[in-house]
Design an enzyme around this catalytic site. Sequence first.
Site, PDB file in Angstrom:
ATOM      1  N   GLY A  27      22.222  36.151  12.136  1.00 49.53           N
ATOM      2  CA  GLY A  27      22.717  34.824  11.879  1.00 49.53           C
ATOM      3  C   GLY A  27      22.503  33.903  13.070  1.00 49.53           C
ATOM      4  O   GLY A  27      22.514  34.335  14.218  1.00 49.53           O
ATOM      5  N   HIS A  52      24.187  32.468  17.690  1.00 51.01           N
ATOM      6  CA  HIS A  52      24.287  33.401  18.810  1.00 51.01           C
ATOM      7  C   HIS A  52      23.224  33.113  19.868  1.00 51.01           C
ATOM      8  O   HIS A  52      22.942  33.961  20.703  1.00 51.01           O
ATOM      9  CB  HIS A  52      24.138  34.839  18.321  1.00 51.01           C
ATOM     10  CG  HIS A  52      25.097  35.215  17.247  1.00 51.01           C
ATOM     11  ND1 HIS A  52      26.462  35.090  17.387  1.00 51.01           N
ATOM     12  CD2 HIS A  52      24.892  35.707  15.986  1.00 51.01           C
ATOM     13  CE1 HIS A  52      27.055  35.497  16.268  1.00 51.01           C
ATOM     14  NE2 HIS A  52      26.132  35.863  15.408  1.00 51.01           N
ATOM     15  N   LYS A  87      21.248  44.662  14.553  1.00 50.29           N
ATOM     16  CA  LYS A  87      22.646  44.748  14.967  1.00 50.29           C
ATOM     17  C   LYS A  87      23.466  45.299  13.809  1.00 50.29           C
ATOM     18  O   LYS A  87      23.204  44.997  12.639  1.00 50.29           O
ATOM     19  CB  LYS A  87      23.184  43.363  15.364  1.00 50.29           C
ATOM     20  CG  LYS A  87      22.432  42.726  16.523  1.00 50.29           C
ATOM     21  CD  LYS A  87      23.149  41.487  17.059  1.00 50.29           C
ATOM     22  CE  LYS A  87      23.400  40.410  16.025  1.00 50.29           C
ATOM     23  NZ  LYS A  87      22.181  39.934  15.361  1.00 50.29           N
ATOM     24  N   ASP A 131      23.036  42.470   7.836  1.00 46.23           N
ATOM     25  CA  ASP A 131      21.812  42.724   8.589  1.00 46.23           C
ATOM     26  C   ASP A 131      21.229  44.085   8.224  1.00 46.23           C
ATOM     27  O   ASP A 131      20.020  44.217   8.006  1.00 46.23           O
ATOM     28  CB  ASP A 131      22.104  42.696  10.093  1.00 46.23           C
ATOM     29  CG  ASP A 131      22.399  41.304  10.626  1.00 46.23           C
ATOM     30  OD1 ASP A 131      22.755  40.422   9.818  1.00 46.23           O
ATOM     31  OD2 ASP A 131      22.303  41.095  11.845  1.00 46.23           O
ATOM     32  N   HIS A 148      31.440  36.975  15.819  1.00 50.99           N
ATOM     33  CA  HIS A 148      31.667  36.017  14.736  1.00 50.99           C
ATOM     34  C   HIS A 148      33.126  35.575  14.693  1.00 50.99           C
ATOM     35  O   HIS A 148      33.554  34.929  13.743  1.00 50.99           O
ATOM     36  CB  HIS A 148      31.304  36.635  13.383  1.00 50.99           C
ATOM     37  CG  HIS A 148      29.925  37.202  13.330  1.00 50.99           C
ATOM     38  ND1 HIS A 148      29.665  38.553  13.526  1.00 50.99           N
ATOM     39  CD2 HIS A 148      28.733  36.613  13.120  1.00 50.99           C
ATOM     40  CE1 HIS A 148      28.363  38.756  13.433  1.00 50.99           C
ATOM     41  NE2 HIS A 148      27.770  37.604  13.186  1.00 50.99           N
TER      42      HIS A 148
END
Length: 330
Positions: free
Chosen positions: A53, A56, A104, A109, A218
Amino acid sequence: MKMLINVPETVVADALRGMASAHPGLSIDVDNRVVVRGDAPVAGKVGLVSGGGSGHEPLHGGFVGPGMLSAACPGEVFTSPVPDQMVRAAAAVDSGAGVLFIVKNYTGDVLNFDMAAELAEDEGVQIAKVLVNDDVAVTDSLYTAGRRGTGATLFVEKLAGAAAEEGQPLERVEAIGRRVNENARSFGVALTAVSTPAKGSPTFDLPEGELELGIGIHGEPGRERRAMMTSHEIADFAVNAVLEDLRPSDPVIALVNGMGGTPLLELYGFNAEVQRVLGERGVVVARTLVGNYVTSLDMAGCSVTLCQVDEELLRLWDAPVETAALRWGR
C-alpha cells in the site's frame, strides 16, 4: 487535518507523476501503477519486485534502482497492489534469470503476490518469494496472521538486491533474503495517530500525553498504551523488546526509522539512546541508518530494526546502491 493534496482519489497517481519528473532514470507507468528501473531487464540478472500500500514512502518505489529493487507496485493508500501490477512488473524486469517477490506479511499482500506468482509462472517467468515478518510487537493483528512485515523489508531489499546485482542465481538471492528476514527484528512506537487522505482525520484515538508501544505501520494496535515517555525510556523498551527475541551473537546493522512525522533532530537524538542500550547489552553495531524509510503517512513515532550480519551480509550492505531514497558507493 490539512493535507498537501488535490483530492484523495488521485493522491497515488499524482505522487507517481511527481516521482517520474524527479527521477527520470526510472520508468514509471502511472496508469498501471508500476515503478521500474530504467535499464530493466538487465541481462543475466535476477529481478526483484516488491510492493504494498502507498503511504509508507519511500518504501517501496523509493528503493527501485541499481543495487536494490528492479520494480515496485504501489497500491492505494494502505491497500495491497493487485496481481496485475505484479505480473506487469515481473514481465518488465525478467531477463530469463527469474524474479524474486519480496512480500510483507499482510493478508492482502500475501494473497495477491501468491496469485501473481501463479500468473507470472503461467507466462514463463520463474518466481521465488521471500516473506518478511519481523515485527516482534504482536502476533496477529488487524491486517495479518502472524507477525507483521515492517523495517526488515529494507534490509531484505538491500541485501538481496546487492546479491542480484552481482549476478547471483535466483535460489541464492532467495536464500539471502530469507536469511536476512530470519536475522532481523523490529519494534515500533507511535506518538500520534495516522491520518489518511480518504478520512482526512486521525484513524484512531491516541490521546494527548499518551503513546502506543508496538504500533503497526497502518496504525494497528500494539502491546500497550502508556503515558508519554522520554526518548531514553522508549529506547530501553523498544530495543530490549527486539533483543529479547533476536538475541544476536554477531554484529548488527541498526535501522532507526521515523514513522513519517518525526524530524531528524529527534530521530538522531533517539539513535543516541538506541546506541546506548545496545552498548549496555554488549551488542556490536556494524552500521547504522537513521531516517524516515518505512513510514506511516503523517504518524509521529519511530521504530528500531536490528539485523544480525556476518561478513557476507555486511559486504552486501556496503555494496553500491543508487535509488531515490538510498544511495552510496556508486
